[in-house]
Design a protein around this motif. Sequence first.
Motif, PDB file in Angstrom:
ATOM      1  N   GLU A  88       1.040  -1.257  -0.089  1.00  0.00           N
ATOM      2  CA  GLU A  88      -0.106  -0.034   0.057  1.00  0.00           C
ATOM      3  C   GLU A  88       0.966   1.110  -0.048  1.00  0.00           C
ATOM      4  OE1 GLU A  88      -2.601   0.036   3.457  1.00  0.00           O
ATOM      5  OE2 GLU A  88      -3.806  -1.822   2.519  1.00  0.00           O
ATOM      6  N   LYS A  89       2.175   1.204   0.512  1.00  0.00           N
ATOM      7  CA  LYS A  89       2.937   2.269   0.699  1.00  0.00           C
ATOM      8  C   LYS A  89       3.957   2.332  -0.336  1.00  0.00           C
ATOM      9  CE  LYS A  89       5.492   4.609   4.373  1.00  0.00           C
ATOM     10  NZ  LYS A  89       5.935   4.535   5.657  1.00  0.00           N
ATOM     11  N   TYR A  90       4.318   1.563  -0.893  1.00  0.00           N
ATOM     12  CA  TYR A  90       5.468   1.372  -1.754  1.00  0.00           C
ATOM     13  C   TYR A  90       5.074   0.684  -3.060  1.00  0.00           C
ATOM     14  CZ  TYR A  90       8.053   2.575   2.538  1.00  0.00           C
ATOM     15  OH  TYR A  90       8.483   3.054   3.659  1.00  0.00           O
ATOM     16  N   ASP A  91       5.906   0.899  -4.281  1.00  0.00           N
ATOM     17  CA  ASP A  91       5.615   0.005  -5.396  1.00  0.00           C
ATOM     18  C   ASP A  91       6.705  -1.051  -5.392  1.00  0.00           C
ATOM     19  OD1 ASP A  91       3.897   1.717  -6.579  1.00  0.00           O
ATOM     20  OD2 ASP A  91       5.293   2.871  -7.756  1.00  0.00           O
ATOM     21  N   ALA A  92       6.199  -2.165  -5.674  1.00  0.00           N
ATOM     22  CA  ALA A  92       7.346  -3.506  -5.747  1.00  0.00           C
ATOM     23  C   ALA A  92       7.231  -4.252  -7.188  1.00  0.00           C
ATOM     24  CB  ALA A  92       6.716  -4.323  -4.462  1.00  0.00           C
ATOM     25  N   THR A  93       8.504  -5.056  -7.196  1.00  0.00           N
ATOM     26  CA  THR A  93       8.534  -5.919  -7.913  1.00  0.00           C
ATOM     27  C   THR A  93       7.502  -7.066  -8.065  1.00  0.00           C
ATOM     28  OG1 THR A  93      10.406  -7.271  -7.438  1.00  0.00           O
ATOM     29  CG2 THR A  93      11.047  -5.306  -8.696  1.00  0.00           C
ATOM     30  N   ARG A  94       7.638  -7.700  -9.132  1.00  0.00           N
ATOM     31  CA  ARG A  94       7.293  -9.261  -9.238  1.00  0.00           C
ATOM     32  C   ARG A  94       7.859 -10.148  -8.002  1.00  0.00           C
ATOM     33  NH1 ARG A  94       8.945 -13.649 -13.301  1.00  0.00           N
ATOM     34  NH2 ARG A  94       8.645 -14.813 -11.397  1.00  0.00           N
ATOM     35  N   ILE A  95       7.139 -11.176  -7.480  1.00  0.00           N
ATOM     36  CA  ILE A  95       7.972 -11.829  -6.569  1.00  0.00           C
ATOM     37  C   ILE A  95       9.004 -12.546  -7.264  1.00  0.00           C
ATOM     38  CG2 ILE A  95       7.665 -14.069  -5.083  1.00  0.00           C
ATOM     39  CD1 ILE A  95       5.950 -11.775  -4.061  1.00  0.00           C
ATOM     40  N   ILE A  96      10.086 -12.440  -6.489  1.00  0.00           N
ATOM     41  CA  ILE A  96      11.560 -13.143  -6.818  1.00  0.00           C
ATOM     42  C   ILE A  96      11.814 -14.457  -6.252  1.00  0.00           C
ATOM     43  CG2 ILE A  96      14.018 -12.784  -7.030  1.00  0.00           C
ATOM     44  CD1 ILE A  96      13.458  -9.896  -6.604  1.00  0.00           C
ATOM     45  N   TYR A  97      11.411 -14.786  -5.234  1.00  0.00           N
ATOM     46  CA  TYR A  97      11.474 -15.959  -4.508  1.00  0.00           C
ATOM     47  C   TYR A  97      10.921 -15.983  -3.088  1.00  0.00           C
ATOM     48  CZ  TYR A  97      15.495 -14.060  -1.759  1.00  0.00           C
ATOM     49  OH  TYR A  97      16.321 -13.397  -0.720  1.00  0.00           O
ATOM     50  N   LYS A  98      10.665 -17.173  -2.718  1.00  0.00           N
ATOM     51  CA  LYS A  98       9.806 -17.389  -1.430  1.00  0.00           C
ATOM     52  C   LYS A  98      10.949 -17.930  -0.504  1.00  0.00           C
ATOM     53  CE  LYS A  98       5.629 -18.378  -3.954  1.00  0.00           C
ATOM     54  NZ  LYS A  98       4.443 -17.844  -3.175  1.00  0.00           N
ATOM     55  N   VAL A  99      10.499 -17.525   0.991  1.00  0.00           N
ATOM     56  CA  VAL A  99      11.089 -18.003   1.962  1.00  0.00           C
ATOM     57  C   VAL A  99      10.234 -18.435   3.364  1.00  0.00           C
ATOM     58  CG1 VAL A  99      13.224 -16.595   1.437  1.00  0.00           C
ATOM     59  CG2 VAL A  99      11.524 -15.625   3.124  1.00  0.00           C
ATOM     60  N   GLY A 100      10.699 -19.113   4.199  1.00  0.00           N
ATOM     61  CA  GLY A 100       9.948 -19.539   5.110  1.00  0.00           C
ATOM     62  C   GLY A 100      10.541 -18.973   6.528  1.00  0.00           C
ATOM     63  N   TYR A 101      10.036 -18.685   7.609  1.00  0.00           N
ATOM     64  CA  TYR A 101      10.380 -18.233   9.025  1.00  0.00           C
ATOM     65  C   TYR A 101      10.708 -19.719   9.860  1.00  0.00           C
ATOM     66  CZ  TYR A 101       8.925 -13.533   7.925  1.00  0.00           C
ATOM     67  OH  TYR A 101       8.981 -12.178   7.066  1.00  0.00           O
TER      68      TYR A 101
END
Length: 260
Positions: free
Chosen positions: A104-117
Motif C-alpha cells: 500500500e505504501k510502496y511500489d514493488a517488483t514481481r515475486i523473486i523467491y519465497k522463504v519461510g520463517y
Amino acid sequence: MKMIKILSAAAVILTSASVLTVSNAYADEVVKVGIDAAYKPFAYVDTNGELAGLEVDLTKAVCAEAKLNCQITNVPWDGIWTALETGTIDMIGTTVTETGPRLEKYDATRIIYKVGYAYLVPESADISKGIEGLKGQSIGTIVGTQSYYDFIKATLGNDTQIQGYDSPDAAVLDLDAGRIAAFQNDNLQLQQQFVSTGKYKLVAEPSFDKRFVGEGRGWFFRKGSKELVAKIDKGLDTVIASGKLNELGQKYLKTNLTSQ
C-alpha cells in the motif's frame, strides 16, 4: 521489546568503499540501489572491500538485462526505508517480504523467491518440545522487520520478550552466550549461514504462513515508480527464465530458488 529505530536521512550510513556501478550504454539516468551488506551470503563486503553476494549478483544481472545504469551502495537495514523515502536511493535491492501494508505504501517488483520463517538454536539445545519449548524465553530477531515480530508473538505469545539486532551475526553472538534462547529469521539465511556449520539447528520445520511471509520477496521502490518497476520486472523475467536465479541459488545457498 526494543524500540524500532527511526533514522533521519542524514543518519543513513552509505559505505563509500562498497559501491558498485552497473553501467549500460543505453541508460542515461543512474538508478541508485541500496543493499544491506550485513547478510552473507545474500549480501556482504568481501575481503577486497567490494559488495558481493546473491542479491548483488542478481541486481547486476537484472540491471544489465533491463539496460539500466545501476549504482549499488551498502545501506544498513535500519536506515534503508528512510533512504528510499527521501530519494537517497531509488530501489531497495535487499529482497523484502511483500506484505499488504508495504504494498500500500510502496511500489514493488514481481515475486523473486519465497522463504519461510524459523527459529535457530545451538546444536546442543533440547528441541523435544518444538516451538512450545521456547515460550517464556527471550527471542532475538532483526530490528525493524515487523513481520518477524508478528510471527514471534503469534507463535510464542504477545508477552514474549523480543530482542532486536542489527545483524544475524550480532544475534548469534548473544545466542552463543545464552542471552537469548533462540534467533528467529528466514530459513534460507539460517540454514546457509549457521545450520551448515554443524553448530546450530532449527527448532522445527520453517513456516510458510502467508500472514507473515507474504507471497514472497521482491524489490521495493517509492510510490510512483511504475515505469522503473516495469523495466526491472522485465529484466527479472528474463533472468529467471534463463535459469540464472537458480544458478545463483545453487552458488550461494546450495538450493534452487522458486517464485512459484
